[in-house]
Design an enzyme around this catalytic site. Sequence first.
Site, PDB file in Angstrom:
ATOM      1  N   SER A 296      23.377  42.436  -0.500  1.00  0.00           N
ATOM      2  CA  SER A 296      24.487  43.458  -1.526  1.00  0.00           C
ATOM      3  C   SER A 296      24.928  44.470  -1.579  1.00  0.00           C
ATOM      4  O   SER A 296      25.795  45.275  -1.787  1.00  0.00           O
ATOM      5  CB  SER A 296      23.643  43.133  -2.840  1.00  0.00           C
TER       6      SER A 296
ATOM      7  N   HIS B  88      19.296  35.814  -1.418  1.00  0.00           N
ATOM      8  CA  HIS B  88      19.064  37.336  -1.169  1.00  0.00           C
ATOM      9  C   HIS B  88      18.244  37.325  -2.778  1.00  0.00           C
ATOM     10  O   HIS B  88      16.841  37.364  -2.890  1.00  0.00           O
ATOM     11  CB  HIS B  88      20.224  37.730  -1.563  1.00  0.00           C
TER      12      HIS B  88
ATOM     13  N   HIS C 259       8.854  38.501   5.651  1.00  0.00           N
ATOM     14  CA  HIS C 259       9.762  39.983   5.188  1.00  0.00           C
ATOM     15  C   HIS C 259      10.775  40.117   6.579  1.00  0.00           C
ATOM     16  O   HIS C 259      10.802  40.147   7.528  1.00  0.00           O
ATOM     17  CB  HIS C 259       9.708  41.438   4.788  1.00  0.00           C
TER      18      HIS C 259
ATOM     19  N   ARG D 189       6.264  47.333  -3.055  1.00  0.00           N
ATOM     20  CA  ARG D 189       6.788  47.224  -4.408  1.00  0.00           C
ATOM     21  C   ARG D 189       5.905  45.876  -5.328  1.00  0.00           C
ATOM     22  O   ARG D 189       5.794  45.672  -6.525  1.00  0.00           O
ATOM     23  CB  ARG D 189       8.049  46.964  -4.614  1.00  0.00           C
TER      24      ARG D 189
ATOM     25  N   ASP E 168       8.642  39.985  -4.468  1.00  0.00           N
ATOM     26  CA  ASP E 168       9.385  38.426  -5.507  1.00  0.00           C
ATOM     27  C   ASP E 168       8.024  37.991  -5.562  1.00  0.00           C
ATOM     28  O   ASP E 168       7.456  37.286  -6.209  1.00  0.00           O
ATOM     29  CB  ASP E 168       9.913  37.181  -4.842  1.00  0.00           C
TER      30      ASP E 168
HETATM   31  C1  LIG Z   1      12.035  36.487   3.935  1.00  0.00           C
HETATM   32  C2  LIG Z   1      11.987  35.915   5.523  1.00  0.00           C
HETATM   33  C3  LIG Z   1      13.538  35.284   5.027  1.00  0.00           C
HETATM   34  C4  LIG Z   1      12.150  36.672   6.853  1.00  0.00           C
HETATM   35  O1  LIG Z   1      12.707  36.143   7.933  1.00  0.00           O
HETATM   36  P1  LIG Z   1      12.292  35.965   9.680  1.00  0.00           P
HETATM   37  O2  LIG Z   1      13.417  37.968   9.377  1.00  0.00           O
HETATM   38  O3  LIG Z   1      13.495  35.545   9.855  1.00  0.00           O
HETATM   39  O4  LIG Z   1      10.941  36.039   9.040  1.00  0.00           O
HETATM   40  P2  LIG Z   1      10.841  36.303  10.303  1.00  0.00           P
HETATM   41  O5  LIG Z   1      10.744  36.638  11.396  1.00  0.00           O
HETATM   42  O6  LIG Z   1       9.230  36.143  10.442  1.00  0.00           O
HETATM   43  O7  LIG Z   1      10.662  34.710  10.518  1.00  0.00           O
HETATM   44  C5  LIG Z   1      10.149  33.785  12.111  1.00  0.00           C
HETATM   45  C6  LIG Z   1       9.526  31.954  11.931  1.00  0.00           C
HETATM   46  O8  LIG Z   1       8.798  31.745  10.676  1.00  0.00           O
HETATM   47  C7  LIG Z   1       8.896  31.493   9.315  1.00  0.00           C
HETATM   48  N1  LIG Z   1       8.767  31.816   8.415  1.00  0.00           N
HETATM   49  C8  LIG Z   1       9.033  33.702   8.080  1.00  0.00           C
HETATM   50  N2  LIG Z   1       8.359  33.467   6.909  1.00  0.00           N
HETATM   51  C9  LIG Z   1       7.492  32.465   6.287  1.00  0.00           C
HETATM   52  C10 LIG Z   1       6.680  31.908   5.264  1.00  0.00           C
HETATM   53  N3  LIG Z   1       7.009  33.048   4.445  1.00  0.00           N
HETATM   54  N4  LIG Z   1       6.775  30.508   5.216  1.00  0.00           N
HETATM   55  C11 LIG Z   1       6.781  29.613   6.028  1.00  0.00           C
HETATM   56  N5  LIG Z   1       7.346  30.244   7.018  1.00  0.00           N
HETATM   57  C12 LIG Z   1       7.894  31.403   7.434  1.00  0.00           C
HETATM   58  C13 LIG Z   1      10.528  31.458   9.793  1.00  0.00           C
HETATM   59  O9  LIG Z   1      10.823  30.675   8.594  1.00  0.00           O
HETATM   60  C14 LIG Z   1      11.177  31.795  11.002  1.00  0.00           C
HETATM   61  O10 LIG Z   1      10.358  30.178  11.887  1.00  0.00           O
HETATM   62  P3  LIG Z   1      11.536  29.499  12.772  1.00  0.00           P
HETATM   63  O11 LIG Z   1      10.713  30.308  14.019  1.00  0.00           O
HETATM   64  O12 LIG Z   1      10.503  27.825  13.049  1.00  0.00           O
HETATM   65  O13 LIG Z   1      12.821  29.384  12.560  1.00  0.00           O
HETATM   66  C15 LIG Z   1      11.254  34.909   5.461  1.00  0.00           C
HETATM   67  O14 LIG Z   1       9.990  35.098   5.257  1.00  0.00           O
HETATM   68  C16 LIG Z   1      10.856  33.946   3.979  1.00  0.00           C
HETATM   69  O15 LIG Z   1      11.353  32.575   3.858  1.00  0.00           O
HETATM   70  N6  LIG Z   1      10.094  34.058   3.339  1.00  0.00           N
HETATM   71  C17 LIG Z   1       9.977  33.312   2.404  1.00  0.00           C
HETATM   72  C18 LIG Z   1      11.065  33.256   1.049  1.00  0.00           C
HETATM   73  C19 LIG Z   1      10.924  34.820   0.141  1.00  0.00           C
HETATM   74  O16 LIG Z   1      10.267  35.440   0.254  1.00  0.00           O
HETATM   75  N7  LIG Z   1      12.198  35.595   0.705  1.00  0.00           N
HETATM   76  C20 LIG Z   1      11.962  36.804  -0.385  1.00  0.00           C
HETATM   77  C21 LIG Z   1      12.421  37.953   0.780  1.00  0.00           C
HETATM   78  S1  LIG Z   1      12.376  39.404  -0.066  1.00  0.00           S
END
Ligand SMILES: CC(C)(COP(=O)(O)OP(=O)(O)OC[C@H]1O[C@@H](n2cnc3c(N)ncnc32)[C@H](O)[C@@H]1OP(=O)(O)O)[C@@H](O)C(=O)NCCC(=O)NCCS
Length: 442
Positions: free
Chosen positions: A241, A271, A317, A326, A372
């Site tokens: 955003s 997002h 994250h 937060r 979240d």
């Molecule tokens: C926030 C998020 C999108 C960050 O993604 P990212 O920067 O790619 O995170 P990472 O580098 O740690 O990811 C490495 C691996 O761990 C996995 N992973 C990260 N967080 C995870 C979680 N909460 N549950 C399961 N797997 C997770 C990713 O899918 C990725 O898997 P892959 O290599 O098989 O694709 C991710 O942690 C996530 O999907 N969290 C859950 C959704 C969420 O809370 N969103 C709100 C964010 S503010």
Amino acid sequence: MILHDRIAEILPDWRNRVNRLVTEHRDFKVCDVTISQIYQGIRGVQIQVADISYVDPYEGIRLRGYTIPEVLEKLPRLPGCEFPMAGGLYFLLMADALPTFEEAMEVENEWKKHMEIPRHVVNMIHSMPRETHPMTLFSQAIMALQVDSIFARQYLDGLTKTDYWKPTLDDSIRLTAKLPSLAAIIYNWKYRNGEINAPNPDLDWSGNFAYMIENPNNHEYEELCRLFFLLHSDHEGANVSAHTAHLVNSALSDIYLTSAAAMNGLAGPLHGLANQECLRWLLKVYNSFESFPSKDELADFARRELKSGRVIPGYGHAVLRTTDPRFTAQFEFARKYLPDDELYQLVCRIYEVLPDILKETGKIKNPYPNVDAINGTLQYHYGVREFDFYTVLFGVSRILGITAHAVWARALNKPIERPKSLTTAMLEERVAGKPDTIEVAM
Ligand SMILES: CC(C)(COP(=O)(O)OP(=O)(O)OC[C@H]1O[C@@H](n2cnc3c(N)ncnc32)[C@H](O)[C@@H]1OP(=O)(O)O)[C@@H](O)C(=O)NCCC(=O)NCCS
């Protein structure tokens, strides 16, 4: 108005700093970009300068240099209130200084003058099908306010470039003033009987949202609104955003066009919509057990979820490498105000168990909770149970940051953003060591 004066006072110094960087160090290299970054969402590429806030991987967000605990401690609050006024926060974001009580009140009072929503905007919301997503209504309503843009009018009249920021700030104050009323109108029309309390002049900007939707537990919910709107106000300059807003604003689109575009990005499931997924997941966990689950039961549940390829919402994250401050601030709120709430107790137990389970996967860079993981639990407790509305609350807060970035982009005369795209064939030629066959303009 106080924000104009303060920005005008500090602007010459900011312009000098930027001019010095651009003239004396124009060819200094900030970073390289790899093919994998290009194909993976420009991840980690440092494309933006944003002085309103910065996400430190280990400390979390800093707003104008202050951590969340510092902001909560130092910003002025109304007598009898635990959490600060959003007016003080807006002063901090815009004017780059901690406000006095009077300065925070001045912003609050300026907002009070512009809270009313024009009839045509209310009519437009009421004319939409009831099943319209609240984020669509929110974005449409912001667009409908655009007819009153002072910047758009003055630009047509030949406004001087160095003054672009002034009507952008005027527009920002007028738009942000209306956000609690706008959100309340959407909420009451979509989920209640459509009637709405007029804003209470004795309340602050955040407290008024609670008042307008007539939350039955008003005082505590007012406090939650103060905390929530403060915590979500900004998250540096390159998330979807914020980056969308910067791009649209760089075309000299006014603050209404800019903010609506940002809200359309915020409405995406990857997002701002993620917070509703977290609460859904939490309720799924809650409903999967006949009695309150033990740590071992939760650990088994989480392992099964991960094994079946699901992500655990609320954990992980892209930038943070620690528990989101937060999250911690809202966790503390819940500990004080709703210690007996079973969903909150489930959030606590998950927090005790989940990081170790996530670490077992060996791939998750941040096994700790993000904001979240608790947002929805608090709203749910106070009866705001319409999950699809949560992103609107997020948006009300985030537009504070977005407008501060936009005003400063104008103040520093940032030009239209225009990076360059390449073709797949060009990349194939480059990795094969061949020169570009088509000239790439820089
Ligand atoms: C926030 C998020 C999108 C960050 O993604 P990212 O920067 O790619 O995170 P990472 O580098 O740690 O990811 C490495 C691996 O761990 C996995 N992973 C990260 N967080 C995870 C979680 N909460 N549950 C399961 N797997 C997770 C990713 O899918 C990725 O898997 P892959 O290599 O098989 O694709 C991710 O942690 C996530 O999907 N969290 C859950 C959704 C969420 O809370 N969103 C709100 C964010 S503010």
